[in-house]
Design an enzyme around this catalytic site. Structure first.
Site, mmCIF file in Angstrom:
data_model
loop_
_atom_site.group_PDB
_atom_site.id
_atom_site.type_symbol
_atom_site.label_atom_id
_atom_site.label_comp_id
_atom_site.label_asym_id
_atom_site.label_seq_id
_atom_site.Cartn_x
_atom_site.Cartn_y
_atom_site.Cartn_z
ATOM 1 N N VAL A 42 -10.406 -17.755 25.312
ATOM 2 C CA VAL A 42 -10.515 -18.638 24.083
ATOM 3 C C VAL A 42 -11.794 -19.322 23.787
ATOM 4 O O VAL A 42 -12.583 -19.250 24.578
ATOM 5 C CB VAL A 42 -9.232 -19.819 24.492
ATOM 6 C CG1 VAL A 42 -7.953 -19.152 24.478
ATOM 7 C CG2 VAL A 42 -9.915 -20.521 25.673
ATOM 8 N N ASP A 43 -11.774 -19.901 22.717
ATOM 9 C CA ASP A 43 -13.441 -20.634 22.276
ATOM 10 C C ASP A 43 -12.921 -22.107 22.737
ATOM 11 O O ASP A 43 -12.068 -22.423 23.279
ATOM 12 C CB ASP A 43 -13.418 -20.264 20.748
ATOM 13 C CG ASP A 43 -12.369 -20.809 19.751
ATOM 14 O OD1 ASP A 43 -11.411 -21.882 20.050
ATOM 15 O OD2 ASP A 43 -12.261 -20.636 18.745
ATOM 16 N N SER A 44 -13.965 -22.989 22.181
ATOM 17 C CA SER A 44 -14.204 -24.293 22.655
ATOM 18 C C SER A 44 -12.722 -25.159 22.043
ATOM 19 O O SER A 44 -12.453 -26.356 22.400
ATOM 20 C CB SER A 44 -15.193 -25.023 22.308
ATOM 21 O OG SER A 44 -15.321 -24.963 20.575
ATOM 22 N N VAL A 63 -8.537 -21.564 21.311
ATOM 23 C CA VAL A 63 -7.876 -20.579 20.100
ATOM 24 C C VAL A 63 -8.489 -19.175 20.881
ATOM 25 O O VAL A 63 -9.508 -19.074 21.077
ATOM 26 C CB VAL A 63 -8.026 -21.002 18.703
ATOM 27 C CG1 VAL A 63 -7.816 -19.849 17.991
ATOM 28 C CG2 VAL A 63 -7.510 -22.312 18.470
#
Length: 141
Positions: free
Chosen positions: A19-21, A24
């Site tokens: 996931v990203d920050s 997601v």
């Protein structure tokens, strides 16, 4: 995308490293999920990557398309389905990813072309061993 000749599916949990920050799934990681499902599908056919190599073939990916419908989130359980839709001239597989609520999150497609490993020559027909295994599986359905 439903209606493939042969289908297989795999379940997975969205891990932190995917996931990203914003928690997601980063868009590039969907290709990894596609590969997971593709391996399950090819193993079901009896022509997974080790079997391909044993027969002298590689199947590099020549095209991928992904349609993001809704996000997958960190910690969520998900299910990916792979559908074989073409196998005589190339491998073409479609995919559907569903979140833990059963909602469609992603639609995708990949194409792979057969290559002889000894000559590195691209083939415009799949090897007979693959075609025979697909058709044997189809005849049992």
């Amino acid at each position: 995308m439903k209606g493939g000749l042969i289908s297989a599916e795999a379940e997975f949990t969205v891990e932190f490293y995917d996931v990203d920050s914003m928690e997601v799934v980063w868009h590039g990681n969907y290709v990894k999920y596609m590969e997971m499902a593709r391996c399950v599908l090819l193993d079901k056919i009896g022509f997974g990557y080790k079997e391909m190599v044993r027969h002298g073939y590689a199947f590099p990916v020549t095209n991928i398309s992904v349609k993001y419908v809704r996000p997958l989130l960190f910690g969520e359980r998900a299910r990916i389905k792979a559908f074989l839709v073409e196998y005589e001239n190339r491998l073409r597989i479609t995919y559907e990813i569903y979140n833990s609520a059963g909602e469609l999150t992603t639609k995708a497609e990949s194409s792979q072309l057969a290559v002889r490993m000894d000559t590195k020559a691209s083939l415009f027909e799949c090897p007979p061993v693959l075609i025979q295994r697909v058709e044997a599986l189809l005849s049992r359905a």
